[in-house]
Write a protein that holds these residues in place. Structure first.
Motif, PDB file in Angstrom:
ATOM      1  N   UNK A   1      59.920  22.782  36.958  1.00 31.12           N
ATOM      2  CA  UNK A   1      60.179  21.340  37.005  1.00 31.12           C
ATOM      3  C   UNK A   1      61.684  21.100  37.024  1.00 31.12           C
ATOM      4  N   UNK A   2      62.065  19.956  37.555  1.00 29.65           N
ATOM      5  CA  UNK A   2      63.457  19.530  37.518  1.00 29.65           C
ATOM      6  C   UNK A   2      63.651  18.673  36.271  1.00 29.65           C
ATOM      7  N   UNK A   3      64.703  18.977  35.531  1.00 31.02           N
ATOM      8  CA  UNK A   3      65.004  18.238  34.302  1.00 31.02           C
ATOM      9  C   UNK A   3      66.005  17.122  34.587  1.00 31.02           C
ATOM     10  N   UNK A   4      67.095  17.481  35.249  1.00 35.61           N
ATOM     11  CA  UNK A   4      68.125  16.514  35.614  1.00 35.61           C
ATOM     12  C   UNK A   4      68.708  16.896  36.969  1.00 35.61           C
ATOM     13  N   UNK A   5      69.251  15.892  37.631  1.00 35.10           N
ATOM     14  CA  UNK A   5      69.882  16.148  38.928  1.00 35.10           C
ATOM     15  C   UNK A   5      71.122  15.263  39.030  1.00 35.10           C
ATOM     16  N   UNK A   6      72.229  15.862  39.437  1.00 33.56           N
ATOM     17  CA  UNK A   6      73.485  15.140  39.603  1.00 33.56           C
ATOM     18  C   UNK A   6      73.912  15.217  41.066  1.00 33.56           C
ATOM     19  N   UNK A   7      74.187  14.065  41.648  1.00 40.66           N
ATOM     20  CA  UNK A   7      74.591  14.013  43.055  1.00 40.66           C
ATOM     21  C   UNK A   7      75.973  13.375  43.168  1.00 40.66           C
TER      22      UNK A   7
ATOM     23  N   UNK B   1      66.288  27.505  40.271  1.00 40.83           N
ATOM     24  CA  UNK B   1      65.056  28.218  39.920  1.00 40.83           C
ATOM     25  C   UNK B   1      65.253  29.723  39.975  1.00 40.83           C
ATOM     26  N   UNK B   2      65.991  30.183  40.963  1.00 37.68           N
ATOM     27  CA  UNK B   2      66.256  31.628  41.040  1.00 37.68           C
ATOM     28  C   UNK B   2      66.990  32.113  39.790  1.00 37.68           C
ATOM     29  N   UNK B   3      67.940  31.341  39.330  1.00 34.26           N
ATOM     30  CA  UNK B   3      68.675  31.733  38.124  1.00 34.26           C
ATOM     31  C   UNK B   3      67.762  31.731  36.904  1.00 34.26           C
ATOM     32  N   UNK B   4      66.896  30.733  36.836  1.00 33.73           N
ATOM     33  CA  UNK B   4      65.992  30.636  35.697  1.00 33.73           C
ATOM     34  C   UNK B   4      64.966  31.761  35.695  1.00 33.73           C
ATOM     35  N   UNK B   5      64.408  32.058  36.881  1.00 37.76           N
ATOM     36  CA  UNK B   5      63.321  33.032  36.989  1.00 37.76           C
ATOM     37  C   UNK B   5      63.811  34.456  37.210  1.00 37.76           C
ATOM     38  N   UNK B   6      65.075  34.601  37.599  1.00 42.29           N
ATOM     39  CA  UNK B   6      65.626  35.937  37.826  1.00 42.29           C
ATOM     40  C   UNK B   6      65.068  36.626  39.046  1.00 42.29           C
ATOM     41  N   UNK B   7      64.720  35.833  40.062  1.00 43.36           N
ATOM     42  CA  UNK B   7      64.093  36.408  41.251  1.00 43.36           C
ATOM     43  C   UNK B   7      64.403  35.543  42.469  1.00 43.36           C
ATOM     44  N   UNK B   8      64.630  36.189  43.614  1.00 43.76           N
ATOM     45  CA  UNK B   8      64.937  35.447  44.827  1.00 43.76           C
ATOM     46  C   UNK B   8      63.701  34.733  45.367  1.00 43.76           C
ATOM     47  N   UNK B   9      63.925  33.542  45.838  1.00 37.14           N
ATOM     48  CA  UNK B   9      62.868  32.762  46.488  1.00 37.14           C
ATOM     49  C   UNK B   9      62.956  33.002  47.989  1.00 37.14           C
ATOM     50  N   UNK B  10      61.835  33.355  48.600  1.00 41.81           N
ATOM     51  CA  UNK B  10      61.833  33.691  50.026  1.00 41.81           C
ATOM     52  C   UNK B  10      61.103  32.667  50.884  1.00 41.81           C
ATOM     53  N   UNK B  11      60.492  31.669  50.248  1.00 39.09           N
ATOM     54  CA  UNK B  11      59.810  30.636  51.019  1.00 39.09           C
ATOM     55  C   UNK B  11      59.736  29.344  50.205  1.00 39.09           C
TER      56      UNK B  11
ATOM     57  N   UNK C   1      63.630  23.806  34.651  1.00 34.61           N
ATOM     58  CA  UNK C   1      62.999  24.495  33.525  1.00 34.61           C
ATOM     59  C   UNK C   1      61.549  24.777  33.894  1.00 34.61           C
ATOM     60  N   UNK C   2      60.813  25.360  32.958  1.00 36.63           N
ATOM     61  CA  UNK C   2      59.380  25.631  33.111  1.00 36.63           C
ATOM     62  C   UNK C   2      58.633  24.783  32.093  1.00 36.63           C
ATOM     63  N   UNK C   3      57.564  24.081  32.545  1.00 33.11           N
ATOM     64  CA  UNK C   3      56.834  23.243  31.601  1.00 33.11           C
ATOM     65  C   UNK C   3      55.819  24.062  30.809  1.00 33.11           C
ATOM     66  N   UNK C   4      55.022  23.364  29.996  1.00 37.09           N
ATOM     67  CA  UNK C   4      54.081  24.059  29.106  1.00 37.09           C
ATOM     68  C   UNK C   4      52.979  24.800  29.850  1.00 37.09           C
ATOM     69  N   UNK C   5      52.799  24.486  31.134  1.00 45.58           N
ATOM     70  CA  UNK C   5      51.804  25.183  31.955  1.00 45.58           C
ATOM     71  C   UNK C   5      52.456  26.225  32.852  1.00 45.58           C
ATOM     72  N   UNK C   6      53.704  26.569  32.578  1.00 45.46           N
ATOM     73  CA  UNK C   6      54.482  27.556  33.341  1.00 45.46           C
ATOM     74  C   UNK C   6      54.748  27.106  34.775  1.00 45.46           C
TER      75      UNK C   6
END
Length: 680
Positions: free
Chosen positions: A556-562, A657-667, A548-553
């Motif tokens: 952040x990771x909210x939960x992780x399942x392994x 993050x790509x799904x949340x932001x709608x943009x590909x991450x390149x680095x 998700x995105x925090x209050x400062x934009x």
């Protein structure tokens, strides 16, 4: 609580700097403050016990290479040129630890600066050669090729990914350190290391001392390593040489500032990869290019890294072909080397983002696409990797069930096959008699519960209480050979050596007509050593990230399942701890960590905070571990788990993050500007 953990939290343990000798002296290394320059002259200090330059002693650090490599090994001390900021140029030994920097400040080095090359793409142009004798900046140039490559002509769809994974510093809690003591023709080293026999062999190569006359002992606690403490380093050779010359114990303890710019740094991987498929979503194969920034020199295993990553690019999926160029390129930055995962997270990021892109291209559910192509059982990849039977469907199905219940947009499910570095094997010696059972394993822990693990395995075979078993790890004493702790290998292969040695000694006692109780009480000692060999195995994993995105934009990771197939969970809490720690480092690579340098090769990091290591506040998300046990073919049934968290989390967090932001991450790491721009 495991005894190893209790010793640490209670302060009842020993690190290398806690070890002291009478008559001890101290080593200080003077380093280049240029990324590339000629050394014109060096003026020594007015007083010191010993002062060394590359003209006094010249040797090169070992590096693992293969035929066709253009090799430039790193000097222990630079003699004519320096090629990265922080490269050792001179060394001074002082009587008092607190006089080191003052005496070192008297040393004057006259440099003639040259223009550094800090970008792999600029370096590959070969317009300016870092090592002129090689006539190129490309150290390794291989092609990983296999299968029916002509099938790409029949592909109905393809997708491309181009990603840069920037450098990361291996930041263990404790930086490197060593005490060298040469006496009566033998060199004894107390060092914070992961692989004592590797250190012994490296120093044999550098100093010419017979391996039989070199003893390496890791202290009771090695405060982390992450790959950085596997090989020998220049400072180890310098401390040893100083002890030879002075006949006194010589201690070197690395500062955090030194550690930030010393070999080895991790990642530094660039690539553009294409995935081919048909319209039904059946994957056909992969082609592309992987480029690894080797830094200034071939060092430890960095020459092998490009090919290792390329071979793993097909992941746990059925593929018909692979054609990937794998290049290692010199730059004027510190040498890179293994960092937790050592190629596995890099490859997983490529194959998982490609699967995501293919699903988007075909308008398919990305989870269903993965399921359609996932291997099940034994499989040989187009690059020739033999994947053993494992719980691929099991981890996937359990992850899929959880994934479907998560409502958030920023989520992902990734799958991977973690290659475990089992070959060439590992040693263990079991000794029984004189009132006790003793186990020696050269593979040294650097945060893992090896002593508890080996004691438990031996107790199950010998049918004795594990509290009555003494376990000694991280040493060259008492065993003929050893390999080390890295590549998620120790529970699997060293544990198997313990099991086999325990079985062999039981057979030996039986042939003597002795019970184990009689052997323990005997005044005689009965001993058996095993070097157990096995082929590569794999650990399947399926991980889910929710972001998700925090209050400062800020992302952040909210939960992780392994969900990880560990073969056999010898100590459950240790397995969980390894996964959680690995996840943290993968998340950190995507969100925060980077070894930043300017265009002149000067580091922009002066502290662990500058490098981006997260605090407890940033690492406040929940990690839910789920263990699957699909036993391996090894005697103890274990697989590896130490790098599973990192291998999965880099890809899982990136895609979520790509799904949340709608943009590909390149680095990696992503920038705050990227997150802010995407969130508008």
């Amino acid at each position: 609580m495991l005894k190893e953990n209790y010793e640490v939290v209670s302060g009842n343990t020993t690190y290398v700097d806690d070890i002291h000798f009478d008559n001890e002296v101290y080593l200080y290394v003077i380093r280049s403050n240029y990324a590339r320059a000629k050394i014109k002259s060096i003026t020594p200090p007015s007083s010191s016990l010993l002062f060394l330059t590359g003209k006094d002693f010249y040797a090169e650090m070992p590096a693992i290479t293969f035929p066709g490599t253009k090799v430039a090994r790193m000097p222990v001390l630079a003699r004519e040129n320096v090629n990265f900021f922080g490269q050792p140029v001179a060394a001074v030994v002082t009587e008092n630890r607190y006089d080191m920097e003052d005496i070192a400040d008297e040393v004057s080095i006259d440099y003639e600066p040259e223009t550094p090359i800090t970008n792999v793409y600029e370096s590959m142009k070969d317009e300016d050669i870092i090592h002129p004798s090689l006539r190129t900046n490309i150290s390794t140039d291989n092609e990983i090729k296999g299968g029916n490559i002509n099938l790409k002509e029949k592909a109905e769809v393809f997708v491309d990914r181009e990603i840069a994974q920037n450098r990361i510093v291996s930041n263990p809690m404790e930086p490197k350190g060593i005490i060298a003591y040469y006496k009566d023709g033998s060199l004894t080293l107390y060092a914070s290391v992961q692989a004592p026999f590797r250190i012994r062999n490296d120093l044999h190569e550098v100093l010419g001392i017979s391996p039989e006359n070199i003893t390496v002992i890791a202290p009771k606690n090695v405060g982390g390593g992450f790959g950085n403490k596997v090989p020998g380093h220049s400072e180890y050779a310098l401390a040893s040489l100083a002890s030879i010359k002075l006949g006194r114990p010589v201690k070197w303890i690395e500062t955090r500032k030194e550690h930030l710019t010393n070999p080895t740094q991790g990642r530094g991987v660039y690539g553009k990869v294409r995935l081919y498929a048909n319209k039904q979503g059946i994957t056909l194969g992969i082609e592309g290019e992987i480029i690894v920034d080797l830094g200034a020199y071939n060092y430890t295993i960095n020459a092998t890294t490009p090919s290792f990553i390329a071979r793993l690019l097909t992941g746990p999926y059925k593929m018909e072909f692979i054609s990937v160029k794998a290049r290692g390129v010199f730059t004027n930055l510190p040498p890179t080397g293994p960092y937790r995962g050592a190629g596995r997270p890099e490859a997983t990021l490529f194959h998982e983002t490609l699967m995501e892109d293919l699903a988007n291209e075909l308008k398919m559910d990305p989870v269903e696409l993965r399921e359609k192509n996932l291997i099940n059982g034994e499989y040989v990849t187009p690059s020739g990797l033999k994947i053993d039977k494992g719980g691929y469907k099991e981890v996937f199905n359990r992850a899929k069930e959880i994934y479907r219940k998560i409502p958030q947009k920023g989520k992902s499910l990734v799958v991977f096959a973690e290659q475990i570095s089992v070959p060439p094997g590992e040693s263990a010696r079991v000794t029984i008699g004189k009132g006790k059972i003793k186990i020696i394993v050269p593979s040294g822990p650097h945060g893992q519960a090896h002593r508890s693990t080996f004691a438990k395995l031996a107790s199950q075979v010998l049918n004795v209480n594990e509290d009555n078993i003494e376990v000694i790890t991280g040493t060259t004493i008492g065993v003929k050979e050893g390999v080390g702790s890295f590549g998620s290998r120790t529970a699997a292969i060293a544990g198997s050596a313990v099991v086999e040695a325990s079985k062999k000694i039981l057979e030996d006692l039986k042939s003597r007509g002795l019970t184990i109780e009689e052997a323990i009480k005997s005044n005689e000692e009965f001993s058996y050593e095993v070097f157990y060999k096995a082929d590569v195995i794999f650990s399947p994993g399926a991980h889910i990230a929710v972001v998700d995105i925090d209050e400062y934009y800020r992302p952040k990771v909210v939960e992780y399942y392994a969900f990880d197939d560990v073969g056999k969970a010898i100590i459950k809490e240790e397995v969980e701890g390894q996964v959680i720690g690995g996840v943290l480092q993968g998340v950190s690579q995507v969100l925060w960590e980077e070894a930043k340098y300017d265009e002149n090769g000067i580091p922009l990091i002066s502290s662990i905070g500058d490098e981006g290591v997260p605090t407890a506040k940033e690492a406040s998300y929940k990690v839910i571990t789920n263990i699957v046990e699909f036993p391996s073919s090894l005697p103890d049934g274990a697989r590896g788990v130490g790098e599973a968290g990192t291998t999965g989390s880099v890809a899982a967090v990136t895609i979520a993050l790509e799904r949340l932001l709608g943009k590909k991450i390149t680095r990696t790491p992503i920038s705050l500007d990227f997150a802010l721009e995407s969130n508008k």
